[in-house]
Each structure stands twice: as C-alpha cells, then as structure tokens.
Design a protein around this motif. Structure first.
Motif, PDB file in Angstrom:
ATOM      1  N   SER A   1      73.484  12.262   1.424  1.00  0.00           N
ATOM      2  CA  SER A   1      72.747  12.999   2.453  1.00  0.00           C
ATOM      3  C   SER A   1      73.260  12.689   3.850  1.00  0.00           C
ATOM      4  O   SER A   1      73.044  13.470   4.782  1.00  0.00           O
ATOM      5  CB  SER A   1      71.255  12.685   2.367  1.00  0.00           C
ATOM      6  OG  SER A   1      71.002  11.330   2.725  1.00  0.00           O
ATOM      7  N   GLY A   2      73.952  11.564   4.018  1.00  0.00           N
ATOM      8  CA  GLY A   2      74.469  11.193   5.324  1.00  0.00           C
ATOM      9  C   GLY A   2      75.856  11.719   5.628  1.00  0.00           C
ATOM     10  O   GLY A   2      76.420  11.404   6.680  1.00  0.00           O
TER      11      GLY A   2
ATOM     12  N   SER B   1      81.531  10.159   6.809  1.00  0.00           N
ATOM     13  CA  SER B   1      80.436  10.870   7.453  1.00  0.00           C
ATOM     14  C   SER B   1      80.924  11.552   8.727  1.00  0.00           C
ATOM     15  O   SER B   1      81.670  10.976   9.521  1.00  0.00           O
ATOM     16  CB  SER B   1      79.307   9.891   7.799  1.00  0.00           C
ATOM     17  OG  SER B   1      78.274  10.544   8.497  1.00  0.00           O
TER      18      SER B   1
ATOM     19  N   SER C   1      70.796  20.607   3.808  1.00  0.00           N
ATOM     20  CA  SER C   1      70.152  19.960   4.936  1.00  0.00           C
ATOM     21  C   SER C   1      69.606  20.991   5.899  1.00  0.00           C
ATOM     22  O   SER C   1      69.959  22.174   5.845  1.00  0.00           O
ATOM     23  CB  SER C   1      71.158  19.058   5.665  1.00  0.00           C
ATOM     24  OG  SER C   1      72.247  19.838   6.164  1.00  0.00           O
TER      25      SER C   1
ATOM     26  N   GLU D   1      63.370  13.111   0.584  1.00  0.00           N
ATOM     27  CA  GLU D   1      63.108  11.950   1.444  1.00  0.00           C
ATOM     28  C   GLU D   1      64.203  11.749   2.480  1.00  0.00           C
ATOM     29  O   GLU D   1      63.971  11.161   3.533  1.00  0.00           O
ATOM     30  CB  GLU D   1      62.969  10.694   0.586  1.00  0.00           C
ATOM     31  CG  GLU D   1      61.736  10.687  -0.304  1.00  0.00           C
ATOM     32  CD  GLU D   1      61.682   9.467  -1.191  1.00  0.00           C
ATOM     33  OE1 GLU D   1      62.579   8.604  -1.065  1.00  0.00           O
ATOM     34  OE2 GLU D   1      60.744   9.366  -2.008  1.00  0.00           O
ATOM     35  N   CYS D   2      65.403  12.279   2.172  1.00  0.00           N
ATOM     36  CA  CYS D   2      66.550  12.139   3.084  1.00  0.00           C
ATOM     37  C   CYS D   2      66.836  13.416   3.862  1.00  0.00           C
ATOM     38  O   CYS D   2      67.874  13.520   4.530  1.00  0.00           O
ATOM     39  CB  CYS D   2      67.797  11.750   2.291  1.00  0.00           C
ATOM     40  SG  CYS D   2      67.639  10.231   1.354  1.00  0.00           S
TER      41      CYS D   2
ATOM     42  N   LYS E   1      70.998   9.155  -1.284  1.00  0.00           N
ATOM     43  CA  LYS E   1      70.829   8.719   0.099  1.00  0.00           C
ATOM     44  C   LYS E   1      72.175   8.658   0.808  1.00  0.00           C
ATOM     45  O   LYS E   1      72.304   9.061   1.966  1.00  0.00           O
ATOM     46  CB  LYS E   1      70.136   7.351   0.136  1.00  0.00           C
ATOM     47  CG  LYS E   1      68.675   7.374  -0.272  1.00  0.00           C
ATOM     48  CD  LYS E   1      68.085   5.972  -0.249  1.00  0.00           C
ATOM     49  CE  LYS E   1      66.624   5.985  -0.700  1.00  0.00           C
ATOM     50  NZ  LYS E   1      66.036   4.615  -0.735  1.00  0.00           N
ATOM     51  N   GLU E   2      73.189   8.147   0.116  1.00  0.00           N
ATOM     52  CA  GLU E   2      74.519   8.074   0.706  1.00  0.00           C
ATOM     53  C   GLU E   2      75.088   9.467   0.947  1.00  0.00           C
ATOM     54  O   GLU E   2      75.657   9.746   2.004  1.00  0.00           O
ATOM     55  CB  GLU E   2      75.453   7.281  -0.214  1.00  0.00           C
ATOM     56  CG  GLU E   2      76.878   7.163   0.314  1.00  0.00           C
ATOM     57  CD  GLU E   2      77.760   6.325  -0.586  1.00  0.00           C
ATOM     58  OE1 GLU E   2      78.798   6.851  -1.054  1.00  0.00           O
ATOM     59  OE2 GLU E   2      77.418   5.155  -0.818  1.00  0.00           O
TER      60      GLU E   2
ATOM     61  N   GLY F   1      66.285  13.413  -2.543  1.00  0.00           N
ATOM     62  CA  GLY F   1      66.928  14.252  -1.544  1.00  0.00           C
ATOM     63  C   GLY F   1      65.965  14.673  -0.450  1.00  0.00           C
ATOM     64  O   GLY F   1      66.310  14.658   0.741  1.00  0.00           O
TER      65      GLY F   1
ATOM     66  N   GLN G   1      69.106   7.292  -6.939  1.00  0.00           N
ATOM     67  CA  GLN G   1      68.418   7.388  -5.651  1.00  0.00           C
ATOM     68  C   GLN G   1      69.299   6.894  -4.521  1.00  0.00           C
ATOM     69  O   GLN G   1      69.370   7.530  -3.463  1.00  0.00           O
ATOM     70  CB  GLN G   1      67.119   6.590  -5.702  1.00  0.00           C
ATOM     71  CG  GLN G   1      66.112   7.109  -6.707  1.00  0.00           C
ATOM     72  CD  GLN G   1      64.797   6.362  -6.627  1.00  0.00           C
ATOM     73  OE1 GLN G   1      64.496   5.716  -5.633  1.00  0.00           O
ATOM     74  NE2 GLN G   1      64.013   6.445  -7.678  1.00  0.00           N
ATOM     75  N   GLU G   2      69.966   5.756  -4.727  1.00  0.00           N
ATOM     76  CA  GLU G   2      70.850   5.231  -3.692  1.00  0.00           C
ATOM     77  C   GLU G   2      72.022   6.181  -3.456  1.00  0.00           C
ATOM     78  O   GLU G   2      72.489   6.338  -2.324  1.00  0.00           O
ATOM     79  CB  GLU G   2      71.351   3.846  -4.099  1.00  0.00           C
ATOM     80  CG  GLU G   2      70.256   2.798  -4.209  1.00  0.00           C
ATOM     81  CD  GLU G   2      69.459   2.668  -2.917  1.00  0.00           C
ATOM     82  OE1 GLU G   2      70.094   2.624  -1.839  1.00  0.00           O
ATOM     83  OE2 GLU G   2      68.223   2.606  -2.985  1.00  0.00           O
TER      84      GLU G   2
END
Length: 364
Positions: free
Chosen positions: A230-231, A145, A363, A296-297, A227-228, A294, A223-224
């Motif tokens: 998106s960071g 990240s 993003s 949601e993140c 989330k990863e 996505g 989903q998990e």
C-alpha cells in the motif's frame, strides 16, 4: 532439512509458518530456491502464466486501459512480485509494445525479487523478449516507493505461498499445531496452547468454528505484505490473481481440515511435513484478510470476482471482438486457434475460470 532440525533442536517446537518459510525459501535447500520449482505441464504445477502468452496479452489490455483512464501519464510503473521466470511481465510488455506504443514508451517495469538466482533467470527471459531497458529489480517494496507515480502492482499465485500457522480446536480450546521431531527423527505435529496475541486475535476475528477436531490456517503474514504494498504510491492499483475464498466460505464448518496441501509433480498430498524442501506447500487465500488489511492502509475494494468473469467482463472485452473478427477473416489461422485454446483454459469454469479469483484494490 538441516536448518529446520537445528532450529528445533536448539529452541524446541517451531510454528508451522516458520517451518514453511524454511521449507520453501531457505537458501540451502528451500523448494523455491533449489531449482525444483518448475511450472507448466512438466513441472510441479500449472499456472495461468504457464498456459501461454494470452494471459499476459489480456492483462496488458487491462493495464493500458488503467493508464488511459489516469490521463496517459508520461511516466508510470508496473511492479510485479513473485515473477518466477519472468514470463508474465515479459508477455505483458510484448503485448503492450504492439498494442499501445505510447503506454509502452512511458512505462517502467519493476520486479520485487530478493533471490539472486531468480533475478538471473528473469534477466534472461526479459532479454530474449527485447525488454532489458524496461526492467529493474528491487529486493523489497520498501525500496521502490514513489508517491507521485501512477503504479499498478500485479501478482499471480503469490499470496498462497505465504507462510501460515495451523490451529486446532480440541478439548474445548484452540491449540496451535507446531512442528517437532519424533523419536525416529521424523517431523511430527505437536500442539500447544495459544497465548493472547496476533494468532489468538485472528481466530476470533474470522470466527473459526469451535468444533471438536476442526483445524485450519491463519494467514498473518499477508497482512504485513499488503501494508508494504500500500505504500508503493498514492496512485496505486493492486491486481491479485490467486485461489481462495471470502472468509465466510473459507472457514465453513464443512471444511474441517482446512485447505493446506502439498504438491509434487502434480500430485497432491496432505502430508505437509514430508521431506521439507522437496515439495510445494500452499493454502487457499482468505481474500477478506487482504480486503480488510488493505482498507486499514487506504486501499479500497474495487473488484472481487472469479477469473472467468474478470477476463470476459473487464480485461478482454476488446480482445474477444478482435479475435472473432480475425477468425471470420481467416478460419485456418493456427496462431489464433492456439490463443483461443489458451483463453478457454483460463476462463473455463471447470478449469481455471472458477478456481482462481481476482482482487482489484486501489488507493484514493
């Protein structure tokens, strides 16, 4: 497979997602770990990457344009997951080095790869192409990240291999199809009621048809993953190539047996439990799940289309004009003829053009 049998004998029936995870990724015999997985015409399946380097060349044009639109930053990243042999990122970098030396000089490529045997093969591929100084490897996205660095994350036929659960509507209720061991030692399906929780919530969220005998897949692991991803950066573009549908089409009543299937040597099978570790297991992607997770993140939907329209309208506009000019100048150019054949395979509606979908999220 020994690991699956021991797990079932020790704890009883297991979810299909656990069975699939071991069948594909177990270190002692998983399909993706054993060396059996070979892409291309002689392997288990054909991908856009295995068609030839044109796919990487087209995507490199898209990435260069993204870099230019961001103001040509002095440092930026391409991150790939599911790189297999490393051919796609190699083709992308080779084309970028030729087409935009400035973008190539500024970029750093990262491959997310937890398996050491694949890192070795990818290192060999990238070394032969002259890109070893451009590549680094990490075991997960959590370790790379960097909020301030413009990043493009790419994947091709990755999400369809994520483990999924199987559900069945029978007797007026939803049941989970788990995996057990039969009287003769074979793997068999065994249904169990579904308690309230993640699986139950996903069934209700996507409004699966309540029809007797209707079965399908629920893809919670994706989903998990999103989330990863998106960071990875606050300046992020996520480019996903895969086969699948929006939820409304995915869970149509007519698709009463779901989309799950197995493949070996290009032969499709509906027997998902046959000799785990010897065949690929896959299911179509619910792209609405990626879009919703996505959002949601903080990832906005930019584009969802099929591969045909993406290649023609977004990624390859300048290339097509260039190729047409080269063909007019030299009709006997065999290299260009090969490129055009590859391109036709990638974009033709009856080949890969309509089957594969492209999702672009960003993003900000």
């Amino acid at each position: 497979m020994k690991a699956i049998r021991e797990l079932i004998k020790g704890s009883g029936p297991i979810s299909f997602s656990r069975f699939m995870d071991l069948a594909l990724y177990d270190a002692e015999g998983g399909f993706y770990r054993s060396g059996q997985q070979v892409t291309g015409r002689k392997g288990s399946f054909i991908t856009s990457v295995s068609v030839g380097p044109v796919f990487g060349e087209i995507v490199s044009c898209f990435l260069i344009e993204e870099w230019e639109q961001k103001g040509r930053p002095a440092s930026w990243r391409i991150i790939e997951q599911g790189a297999e042999q490393g051919n796609w990122i190699s083709d992308i970098l080779s084309s970028m080095r030729k087409r935009s030396p400035e973008a190539y000089a500024a970029v750093q490529a990262i491959i997310i790869e937890p398996f050491s045997e694949k890192v070795e093969r990818q290192t060999e591929t990238l070394g032969k192409a002259g890109h070893p100084e451009k590549l680094s490897w990490v075991e997960s996205g959590q370790t790379c990240s960097s909020s301030e660095v413009f990043t493009v994350f790419i994947s091709n036929e990755l999400v369809d291999a994520f483990p999924f659960d199987r559900v069945l509507y029978s007797g007026g209720q939803w049941l989970e199809e788990k995996v057990s061991i039969g009287a003769e030692g074979e793997f068999i399906w065994q249904t169990q009621s579904i308690p309230e929780g993640t699986l139950w919530n996903e069934i209700k969220k996507w409004k699966l048809p309540e029809m007797e005998g209707y079965r399908s897949e629920v893809q919670t692991s994706a989903q998990e993953w999103i989330k990863e991803i998106s960071g990875l950066s606050d300046q992020l573009v996520v480019l996903t190539f895969d086969y699948g549908h929006r939820a409304e089409e995915y869970y149509q009543p007519e698709r009463k047996n779901g989309t799950a299937r197995a493949y070996h040597n290009h032969q499709r099978s509906d027997d998902l439990l046959f000799q785990p570790g010897s065949q690929d297991i896959t299911a179509d992607v619910n792209f609405d799940l990626l879009i919703s997770a996505g959002q949601e993140c903080g990832l906005k939907l930019r584009t969802y289309t099929d591969q045909h329209h993406f290649l023609v309208q977004e990624a390859a506009r300048g290339l097509l004009q260039e190729w047409e000019w080269q063909i007019r100048e030299n009709p006997e150019d065999t290299e260009m003829a090969a490129k055009l054949r590859q391109f036709k395979t990638l974009m033709h509606p009856e080949m890969m053009g309509a089957q594969f979908k492209v999702l672009v999220q960003e993003s900000g």
